[in-house]
Each structure stands twice: as structure tokens, then as C-alpha cells.
Design a protein around this motif. Sequence first.
Motif, PDB file in Angstrom:
ATOM      1  N   ARG A  10       0.827  -1.218   0.000  1.00 31.20           N
ATOM      2  CA  ARG A  10       0.000   0.000   0.000  1.00 31.20           C
ATOM      3  C   ARG A  10       0.852   1.255   0.000  1.00 31.20           C
ATOM      4  NH1 ARG A  10      -5.391  -0.768   3.476  1.00 31.20           N
ATOM      5  NH2 ARG A  10      -5.688   1.270   2.551  1.00 31.20           N
ATOM      6  N   SER A  14       0.753   3.923  -2.990  1.00 28.30           N
ATOM      7  CA  SER A  14       0.399   5.304  -2.655  1.00 28.30           C
ATOM      8  C   SER A  14       1.488   6.267  -3.108  1.00 28.30           C
ATOM      9  CB  SER A  14       0.162   5.449  -1.158  1.00 28.30           C
ATOM     10  OG  SER A  14      -0.947   4.667  -0.763  1.00 28.30           O
ATOM     11  N   ALA A  15       2.747   5.887  -2.924  1.00 26.77           N
ATOM     12  CA  ALA A  15       3.856   6.742  -3.362  1.00 26.77           C
ATOM     13  C   ALA A  15       3.862   6.882  -4.882  1.00 26.77           C
ATOM     14  CB  ALA A  15       5.180   6.175  -2.872  1.00 26.77           C
ATOM     15  N   GLY A  17       1.273   6.597  -6.802  1.00 29.32           N
ATOM     16  CA  GLY A  17       0.113   7.418  -7.130  1.00 29.32           C
ATOM     17  C   GLY A  17       0.367   8.883  -6.844  1.00 29.32           C
ATOM     18  N   ALA A  18       0.994   9.171  -5.710  1.00 27.25           N
ATOM     19  CA  ALA A  18       1.294  10.561  -5.351  1.00 27.25           C
ATOM     20  C   ALA A  18       2.291  11.179  -6.311  1.00 27.25           C
ATOM     21  CB  ALA A  18       1.833  10.634  -3.923  1.00 27.25           C
ATOM     22  N   GLY A  19       3.179  10.355  -6.863  1.00 29.38           N
ATOM     23  CA  GLY A  19       4.148  10.844  -7.831  1.00 29.38           C
ATOM     24  C   GLY A  19       3.626  10.861  -9.253  1.00 29.38           C
ATOM     25  N   ASP A  20       2.343  10.625  -9.424  1.00 30.06           N
ATOM     26  CA  ASP A  20       1.691  10.581 -10.750  1.00 30.06           C
ATOM     27  C   ASP A  20       2.325   9.556 -11.694  1.00 30.06           C
ATOM     28  OD1 ASP A  20      -0.290  12.413 -10.157  1.00 30.06           O
ATOM     29  OD2 ASP A  20       0.970  14.126 -10.713  1.00 30.06           O
ATOM     30  N   THR A  23      -2.122   5.659 -11.842  1.00 33.88           N
ATOM     31  CA  THR A  23      -3.426   6.160 -11.436  1.00 33.88           C
ATOM     32  C   THR A  23      -3.935   5.230 -10.343  1.00 33.88           C
ATOM     33  OG1 THR A  23      -3.839   6.962 -13.664  1.00 33.88           O
ATOM     34  CG2 THR A  23      -5.740   6.729 -12.216  1.00 33.88           C
ATOM     35  N   SER A  25      -6.862   4.683  -7.250  1.00 27.26           N
ATOM     36  CA  SER A  25      -8.145   5.105  -6.682  1.00 27.26           C
ATOM     37  C   SER A  25      -8.432   4.250  -5.459  1.00 27.26           C
ATOM     38  CB  SER A  25      -9.255   4.935  -7.716  1.00 27.26           C
ATOM     39  OG  SER A  25      -9.468   3.560  -7.974  1.00 27.26           O
ATOM     40  N   ASN A  26      -9.539   4.536  -4.797  1.00 29.87           N
ATOM     41  CA  ASN A  26      -9.952   3.695  -3.666  1.00 29.87           C
ATOM     42  C   ASN A  26     -10.198   2.266  -4.126  1.00 29.87           C
ATOM     43  OD1 ASN A  26      -9.788   5.744  -1.821  1.00 29.87           O
ATOM     44  ND2 ASN A  26     -11.935   6.312  -1.983  1.00 29.87           N
TER      45      ASN A  26
END
Length: 195
Positions: A10, A14-15, A17-20, A23, A25-26
Motif C-alpha cells: 500500500r 500510494s507513493a 500514485g502521489a508521484g503521478d 493512477t 483510486s480507492n
Amino acid sequence: TVGISLAVGRAVLSALGAGDLLTVSNFTIALATAMVLGATTDYAIFLIAGYHESRRRGRSVGGSVTTAIDSVGGIIIASALTIGAAGISMAFTKIGMFKTAGPPIAIAIALSLLISLTLPPALITVLARRGLLEPRPSTERRWRHTGVRIVRRAIPLAIASLVVLIALSAVLFTFRMNFDENRAQVHDTDSKRGY
């Protein structure tokens, strides 16, 4: 092992995703969490079962851990590759939430594989040397008797199983596929209005 796999998976997703870079989502996190929970639980069970089987044959703790890894390591790798390939193939779907969930699942499973091939053998060794992971007496004889009884009554049991399965699957005639998440939520909630 399961908890560490979840925490690492996770965090990495998340990292990314945060760094684009992905993609996320929940739905992605929920699906990846479910896959990691199931996979790492299976991998740990496989390793412990292999260890117990080897200990019942009289091998040492170290030898039993090695035998367990040798006997089920390939199975664990094949399972992770299968899940990873399924995740990667989801990138080619036309449904957006599945399209974005696939590659993160593959990444989470790859991380889980690395953790599952290293941490459980170490934990098994530490616990076994303290006498905390010794196998219970084998129940193989009881299972063989159960298998013989099932084989002797195969046709009636198969018919009974089919009747139950057909009865339970009758609900599928009322099933309507719908990917509209708004329709599944209560109408007057703040979260629905926000969504």
C-alpha cells in the motif's frame, strides 16, 4: 508476513500514485489489498505445510525450512506470476476502474512475492528453534478414509452437489450488471453528494 506485505504494498502504490506514476483510486487500493491478503496468506500456508510435512519425516529445522522452500517455492512463484499477469492484462480492458487497478495489483503482488519468499522462512526458523512451530500429529489416515467414502458414493454426492449449486445459482436470473456506484449508495449522504 501478511501485514508487512500489505503495509509495503500500500505504501509503494500510494507513493507511485502521489508521484503521478500510476493512477490509483480507492477501488485500486481495495482490490490490491484483497489480492495481497489472499496471496500472502496462501503463500504462508504453503510454506508452513511444507515445513510441517518435512518435520514429520524427521528432518531438522533447517533442513525442513530448506525442503519447504524447495518444494513450494516454484508454486508460490507461479501463483504470483499468474496473478501479476492477470493484473497486467487488466490494463487492456475498456472499463476504467479495472484498467487502472491492474498494474498496481501486479506491483503489489510482486512485492508480496519478494516478502513471502524471504520473511516466512526466517520466521519459521526462529519460531521452530524455540519449539513454537512443531506440527501436530498427522491426520492423513482420517482424510484417506474420508476420500474413500466419497469415492464410493461419488454419483449420489455429485448429484446432490449439482442440485445445491443449481438452486443457489438460480439467483443469477435476477442479477443485473451495473457499474454505477452512485446507485448503490444511500441517496441523502454527504459522501454521495461529494462523489
